[in-house]
Design an enzyme around this catalytic site. Sequence first.
Site, PDB file in Angstrom:
ATOM      1  N   GLU A   1     -12.809 -10.941   4.700  1.00  0.00           N
ATOM      2  CA  GLU A   1     -11.548 -11.617   4.383  1.00  0.00           C
ATOM      3  C   GLU A   1     -11.456 -13.004   4.997  1.00  0.00           C
ATOM      4  O   GLU A   1     -10.914 -13.922   4.406  1.00  0.00           O
ATOM      5  CB  GLU A   1     -10.346 -10.747   4.766  1.00  0.00           C
ATOM      6  CG  GLU A   1     -10.167 -10.525   6.257  1.00  0.00           C
ATOM      7  CD  GLU A   1      -9.112  -9.463   6.589  1.00  0.00           C
ATOM      8  OE1 GLU A   1      -8.770  -8.669   5.703  1.00  0.00           O
ATOM      9  OE2 GLU A   1      -8.655  -9.434   7.736  1.00  0.00           O
TER      10      GLU A   1
ATOM     11  N   SER B   1      -3.182  -9.671   4.354  1.00  0.00           N
ATOM     12  CA  SER B   1      -2.560  -9.239   5.609  1.00  0.00           C
ATOM     13  C   SER B   1      -2.483 -10.408   6.589  1.00  0.00           C
ATOM     14  O   SER B   1      -3.176 -11.409   6.433  1.00  0.00           O
ATOM     15  CB  SER B   1      -3.394  -8.118   6.218  1.00  0.00           C
ATOM     16  OG  SER B   1      -4.648  -8.645   6.601  1.00  0.00           O
TER      17      SER B   1
ATOM     18  N   ASP C   1     -14.499  -5.559   7.054  1.00  0.00           N
ATOM     19  CA  ASP C   1     -13.275  -6.018   6.388  1.00  0.00           C
ATOM     20  C   ASP C   1     -12.840  -7.376   6.950  1.00  0.00           C
ATOM     21  O   ASP C   1     -12.547  -8.310   6.208  1.00  0.00           O
ATOM     22  CB  ASP C   1     -12.178  -4.972   6.594  1.00  0.00           C
ATOM     23  CG  ASP C   1     -10.918  -5.266   5.793  1.00  0.00           C
ATOM     24  OD1 ASP C   1     -10.967  -5.056   4.567  1.00  0.00           O
ATOM     25  OD2 ASP C   1      -9.919  -5.702   6.383  1.00  0.00           O
TER      26      ASP C   1
ATOM     27  N   HIS D   1      -6.516   0.991   7.358  1.00  0.00           N
ATOM     28  CA  HIS D   1      -7.326  -0.052   7.973  1.00  0.00           C
ATOM     29  C   HIS D   1      -7.445   0.338   9.434  1.00  0.00           C
ATOM     30  O   HIS D   1      -6.476   0.783  10.039  1.00  0.00           O
ATOM     31  CB  HIS D   1      -6.619  -1.415   7.808  1.00  0.00           C
ATOM     32  CG  HIS D   1      -7.388  -2.583   8.365  1.00  0.00           C
ATOM     33  ND1 HIS D   1      -8.758  -2.668   8.308  1.00  0.00           N
ATOM     34  CD2 HIS D   1      -6.975  -3.714   8.975  1.00  0.00           C
ATOM     35  CE1 HIS D   1      -9.151  -3.809   8.849  1.00  0.00           C
ATOM     36  NE2 HIS D   1      -8.086  -4.464   9.277  1.00  0.00           N
TER      37      HIS D   1
ATOM     38  N   GLN E   1       0.829  -1.206   0.000  1.00  0.00           N
ATOM     39  CA  GLN E   1       0.000   0.000   0.000  1.00  0.00           C
ATOM     40  C   GLN E   1       0.862   1.254   0.000  1.00  0.00           C
ATOM     41  O   GLN E   1       0.602   2.192  -0.735  1.00  0.00           O
ATOM     42  CB  GLN E   1      -0.927   0.017   1.224  1.00  0.00           C
ATOM     43  CG  GLN E   1      -2.034  -1.022   1.171  1.00  0.00           C
ATOM     44  CD  GLN E   1      -3.029  -0.748   0.055  1.00  0.00           C
ATOM     45  OE1 GLN E   1      -3.293   0.404  -0.297  1.00  0.00           O
ATOM     46  NE2 GLN E   1      -3.560  -1.806  -0.519  1.00  0.00           N
TER      47      GLN E   1
ATOM     48  N   GLU F   1     -14.529  -8.214  -3.702  1.00  0.00           N
ATOM     49  CA  GLU F   1     -13.125  -8.590  -3.549  1.00  0.00           C
ATOM     50  C   GLU F   1     -12.832 -10.034  -3.916  1.00  0.00           C
ATOM     51  O   GLU F   1     -11.673 -10.419  -4.053  1.00  0.00           O
ATOM     52  CB  GLU F   1     -12.652  -8.290  -2.113  1.00  0.00           C
ATOM     53  CG  GLU F   1     -12.513  -6.786  -1.867  1.00  0.00           C
ATOM     54  CD  GLU F   1     -11.530  -6.460  -0.742  1.00  0.00           C
ATOM     55  OE1 GLU F   1     -10.413  -7.004  -0.769  1.00  0.00           O
ATOM     56  OE2 GLU F   1     -11.885  -5.673   0.149  1.00  0.00           O
TER      57      GLU F   1
HETATM   58  N1  LIG Z   1      -2.715  -5.381   1.242  1.00  0.00           N
HETATM   59  C1  LIG Z   1      -3.941  -4.943   1.011  1.00  0.00           C
HETATM   60  O1  LIG Z   1      -4.658  -5.457   0.157  1.00  0.00           O
HETATM   61  C2  LIG Z   1      -4.482  -3.792   1.798  1.00  0.00           C
HETATM   62  C3  LIG Z   1      -5.637  -3.160   1.351  1.00  0.00           C
HETATM   63  C4  LIG Z   1      -6.120  -2.082   2.054  1.00  0.00           C
HETATM   64  C5  LIG Z   1      -5.485  -1.661   3.192  1.00  0.00           C
HETATM   65  N2  LIG Z   1      -4.381  -2.299   3.622  1.00  0.00           N
HETATM   66  C6  LIG Z   1      -3.734  -1.792   4.865  1.00  0.00           C
HETATM   67  O2  LIG Z   1      -2.544  -1.101   4.490  1.00  0.00           O
HETATM   68  C7  LIG Z   1      -1.603  -1.197   5.546  1.00  0.00           C
HETATM   69  C8  LIG Z   1      -0.276  -1.678   5.007  1.00  0.00           C
HETATM   70  O3  LIG Z   1      -0.451  -2.968   4.453  1.00  0.00           O
HETATM   71  P1  LIG Z   1       0.501  -3.547   3.330  1.00  0.00           P
HETATM   72  O4  LIG Z   1      -0.186  -4.746   2.788  1.00  0.00           O
HETATM   73  O5  LIG Z   1       0.891  -2.469   2.410  1.00  0.00           O
HETATM   74  O6  LIG Z   1       1.760  -3.987   4.182  1.00  0.00           O
HETATM   75  P2  LIG Z   1       3.175  -4.531   3.629  1.00  0.00           P
HETATM   76  O7  LIG Z   1       3.169  -4.713   2.173  1.00  0.00           O
HETATM   77  O8  LIG Z   1       3.517  -5.680   4.496  1.00  0.00           O
HETATM   78  O9  LIG Z   1       4.180  -3.325   3.922  1.00  0.00           O
HETATM   79  C9  LIG Z   1       4.498  -2.930   5.198  1.00  0.00           C
HETATM   80  C10 LIG Z   1       5.640  -1.909   5.201  1.00  0.00           C
HETATM   81  O10 LIG Z   1       5.840  -1.498   6.524  1.00  0.00           O
HETATM   82  C11 LIG Z   1       7.198  -1.685   6.924  1.00  0.00           C
HETATM   83  N3  LIG Z   1       7.246  -2.187   8.295  1.00  0.00           N
HETATM   84  C12 LIG Z   1       7.011  -3.451   8.729  1.00  0.00           C
HETATM   85  N4  LIG Z   1       7.120  -3.499  10.074  1.00  0.00           N
HETATM   86  C13 LIG Z   1       7.475  -2.270  10.484  1.00  0.00           C
HETATM   87  C14 LIG Z   1       7.748  -1.702  11.766  1.00  0.00           C
HETATM   88  N5  LIG Z   1       7.703  -2.415  12.876  1.00  0.00           N
HETATM   89  N6  LIG Z   1       8.065  -0.406  11.806  1.00  0.00           N
HETATM   90  C15 LIG Z   1       8.124   0.332  10.707  1.00  0.00           C
HETATM   91  N7  LIG Z   1       7.865  -0.149   9.452  1.00  0.00           N
HETATM   92  C16 LIG Z   1       7.537  -1.434   9.379  1.00  0.00           C
HETATM   93  C17 LIG Z   1       7.759  -2.680   5.950  1.00  0.00           C
HETATM   94  O11 LIG Z   1       9.111  -2.331   5.672  1.00  0.00           O
HETATM   95  P3  LIG Z   1      10.366  -2.969   6.423  1.00  0.00           P
HETATM   96  O12 LIG Z   1       9.927  -4.316   6.961  1.00  0.00           O
HETATM   97  O13 LIG Z   1      11.406  -3.057   5.391  1.00  0.00           O
HETATM   98  O14 LIG Z   1      10.686  -2.007   7.512  1.00  0.00           O
HETATM   99  C18 LIG Z   1       6.926  -2.453   4.708  1.00  0.00           C
HETATM  100  O15 LIG Z   1       7.503  -1.475   3.885  1.00  0.00           O
HETATM  101  C19 LIG Z   1      -2.239  -2.099   6.575  1.00  0.00           C
HETATM  102  O16 LIG Z   1      -2.870  -1.295   7.550  1.00  0.00           O
HETATM  103  C20 LIG Z   1      -3.268  -2.868   5.789  1.00  0.00           C
HETATM  104  O17 LIG Z   1      -4.350  -3.331   6.543  1.00  0.00           O
HETATM  105  C21 LIG Z   1      -3.851  -3.332   2.927  1.00  0.00           C
END
Ligand SMILES: NC(=O)c1ccc[n+]([C@@H]2O[C@H](COP(=O)([O-])OP(=O)(O)OC[C@H]3O[C@@H](n4cnc5c(N)ncnc54)[C@H](OP(=O)(O)O)[C@@H]3O)[C@@H](O)[C@H]2O)c1
Lengths: 475, 491
Positions: B222, B415, B218, B133, B49, B394
């Site tokens: 899911e 997630s 949500d 979220h 995201q 979805e």
């Molecule tokens: N995936 C979906 O379909 C979707 C849809 C809508 C909303 N969302 C929401 O969007 C948000 C992000 O989801 P995502 O799927 O994009 O996650 P993601 O792909 O897993 O990315 C998470 C990012 O956060 C960093 N991170 C992980 N742990 C961390 C920590 N302790 N401190 C600081 N940075 C950290 C990671 O980088 P590093 O590990 O390199 O630090 C990575 O860049 C969530 O709230 C999710 O519910 C997701």
Amino acid sequence: MLQLHDLSVEFDEGFQLKHINWQIQQHQHWLITGANGAGKSALAAVLAGYGEILAGSTSSLPTRIGWVSFEAQAQLIQAELKKDDADILDVISLGTPVREIIFTEEIDPVIAGDLIQKFELDYLLERAFRKLSTGESRKVMLIRALSCHADLLILDEPFDGLDQASHTMLQNHLAHVVTHTQVVMVLNRFDEIPDFISHVAYMEDGQLRHQVKREDTQAFNELYQLLHLKTTHLTVPDADADHKRPTLNPLEPLVKLSNICIKHTDMVLIENLNWCIQANQHWQLSGPNGSGKTALLSLITGDHPQCYTNDIFVFGFQRGNGESIWQIKQHIGYVSTALQWEYRVGTSLANVIISGFYDSIGLYSKSTDQQKHIAQKWLALLGMEGRGDQPFNKLSYGDQRLLLIARAMVKHPPLLILDEPCLGLDDINRQLVLALIEKVCAANETSVIYVNHHAKDRIAGIDHYLALEKSADNS
Amino acid sequence: MSNNYFNTLPLREQLEQLAKCRFMHMNEFTEGVDALKGKKMVIIGCGAQGLNQGLNLRDSGLDVSYTLRQSAITEKRQSFKNASENGFTVGTYEELIPKADIVLNLTPDKQHSPVVAAVMPLMKQGACLSYSHGFNIVEEGMKIREDLTVIMVAPKCPGSEVRAEYVRGFGVPTLIAVHEDNDPQGHGLALAKAYAVGTGGHKAGVLMSSFIAEVKSDLMGEQTILCGMLQTGSLLCFDKMIDKGMDAGYASKLIQYGWETITEALKYGGVTNMLDRLSNPAKIKAFDLSEELKVIMRPLYNKHQDDIINGTFSSTMMADWANDDVNLLGWRAATGETAFEKTPAGDMEISEQEYFDHGILMVAMVKAGVELAFETMTAAGIIADSAYYESLHETPLIANTIARKKLYEMNATISDTAEYGCYLYNHACLPLLADFMKGIDTDVIGRGLASDDNGVDNARLIEVNAALRDHPVEAIGATLRGHMADMKKIV
Ligand SMILES: NC(=O)c1ccc[n+]([C@@H]2O[C@H](COP(=O)([O-])OP(=O)(O)OC[C@H]3O[C@@H](n4cnc5c(N)ncnc54)[C@H](OP(=O)(O)O)[C@@H]3O)[C@@H](O)[C@H]2O)c1
């Protein structure tokens, strides 16, 4: 089987047919077509034994030929005028009457008599041939050709100069004749093509460029469009007056790239490049694969993330100062193979064109009547009239490309970027696309950037060149 | 210790929050991104995201930079590369958070508590914190400093789609919300709307909702239909085909690509259209199977919804987080060892229609799952629009991930929260359907109905067709799909 084998022929006016390879089988009826001056009539005349053979050979040319053409007609009239000159005695020649011209010994009097009635020529039989109007003498030619039990009928624009009634009469008559006589017809309008034609030969520059079977509908349609583009006077449809775009300052360049660097991880793709594109310049961008052509263009279109780390001035915006990519894209029309891949949507043809107003892939806004109207005009220009509701993803590859060019042009953008627009296209489609590009360049309200591999492949109308090289550390 | 925010509210307010959902009109977005123009937007995390939303926001003319945890920067991890190679400024919390007008928290939900605790003291007075979220706020009861505005802009699609649709000139359906306890300046909604415009969401439809409705719906979607049903269905259908002596490569392929193919039909015309792709006898068969499935599975859907609403789900999951994810990781490994997962898809041709004809049971499972999830959510007070997005809308997106790399890919893409929910569902659903599966043969999964099976009773067919069309998910679906002017078909 009638055969021309690598035949080159010269005609009086110096016009040459070059390297013609052509076979006509017994049961086939051919149409020869092409733009003006392409050599259609010359090719037909070769079958009638005309022209001086420079190289190659012919075999099984038919002996008894019925030939109707502007040239044959002119010859006959010339001969009549000569006869006139020959009579330098004081008797004024009345000229040969039509009856004598028609009823020679080769002619089947029954057939001829029938045709004279059908063409309503009875009342002209006693008149001097040279006094006839063009349409009337054309009818005489037709009657002669159709009544001589020819092995091959060569009909070069046979409908030219005929009134509607005679036109229909002739078509009906031919439909019957073709059951026992082979026909080669020359036409430059596809819409007059009779049903019995089984094959099409397309001439260009004295060469036989394409041979297409009627039943191959796709190739047939492409040929139709090519001819359409080449022969109709194209006017690019107007822009949508209601769809306004900010006017550009004419004193500023459209695009100014300064000291451009594009890097990928640890590889430098482009370094220290400067490029300035002024309004009304047409550019060709060339370079080998991997030299960064597409990356460079995507700096202009705003599709490359590094457009925010370079010194880029486009359409009045210094990039990275709060402008959106849609403010940039509204000034650009863009076509590439990649776009075509991305454009895999089930949208209708009309909507694909209209999406050009919104720079979107697919249409997500309600289009106006004016926009729909403009889309129809573009479809007509591309020879796809009436097909606006068909789905885009069912089109042939070449037709899709044409449509995307129309999409790019529909808003009359100040800058049109054609990134290898002919890539992956076969010969007919390549020519179609190039014909369209030349029209666009000639219209001169859009600057064109034309991209291809080869610096040598030059396009009429393009006068500025930028050649990229593969950078040294880019292996 | 975290405190479930929802549970602290009186029932009246709980119901009000759950029912909060309104489809916004296009003309509510005429101000575009103005509310965010010139503001510093700092995104925490550059994953699915984070990266894609950031690219869209920047292309919409907004000022975007990234802050990552120190280790990601030092080790030049993927998240660091994502941001820097795309030409964004990257910095530590200390460098960037104090200057930020808006901090976008796009780290994994599981990390929200520590991340927010770390950045909150650095945020400037009156700034805004946004989420995609609401788990952290609703389920963990995170308390945010009173001067800060808290909003949510949640795209209802994976990050890659968020970007791809923007580039096409469109967007993905998006849910926005303002946390009413944290809107001191009253401009939360304006910021959320501008943010939704910046990501392109306004073009595909925006639901104005609440943190609570977003989280509760949500989670429900899911773990049941989206991931749970597809996972469970994959395993059951595969094992059945093998049991009946079918070729394993064929069975594997039919399932891996089958979900994607049949749910593609959902995208265009809902459940009705999906069933219309079947022959009449097959349609009736699928309908009957799905009715049976609905009766068997309804208690499970109710339990999931209840556990989500009363917080049991999240506390169970958080207990597993605290326990080093033992349950989740154990289950993830077990999934990797299933016969379906380990059998590569064969290289035979399966035509689009064959996926329907030979996958009658899969169609029935999708229908049952979508309808049950929708019915359960709306019964819990969630508005139909929201329930539609979290169920039917979805399903094809998740099905695409299975087509790419089976269950592994699905669970990697979703997630941790979704994966945990999927685990719970799968565990309960496999035994629940055991008896039902005993009665299943290859006519409904694998081989299709015999061709002499052609007779249908007209009256029954009319009944089935009417039942399909009358389901409430179809009405709301037709309306919402209508908002997408020109449904694009990715071939
Ligand atoms: N995936 C979906 O379909 C979707 C849809 C809508 C909303 N969302 C929401 O969007 C948000 C992000 O989801 P995502 O799927 O994009 O996650 P993601 O792909 O897993 O990315 C998470 C990012 O956060 C960093 N991170 C992980 N742990 C961390 C920590 N302790 N401190 C600081 N940075 C950290 C990671 O980088 P590093 O590990 O390199 O630090 C990575 O860049 C969530 O709230 C999710 O519910 C997701």
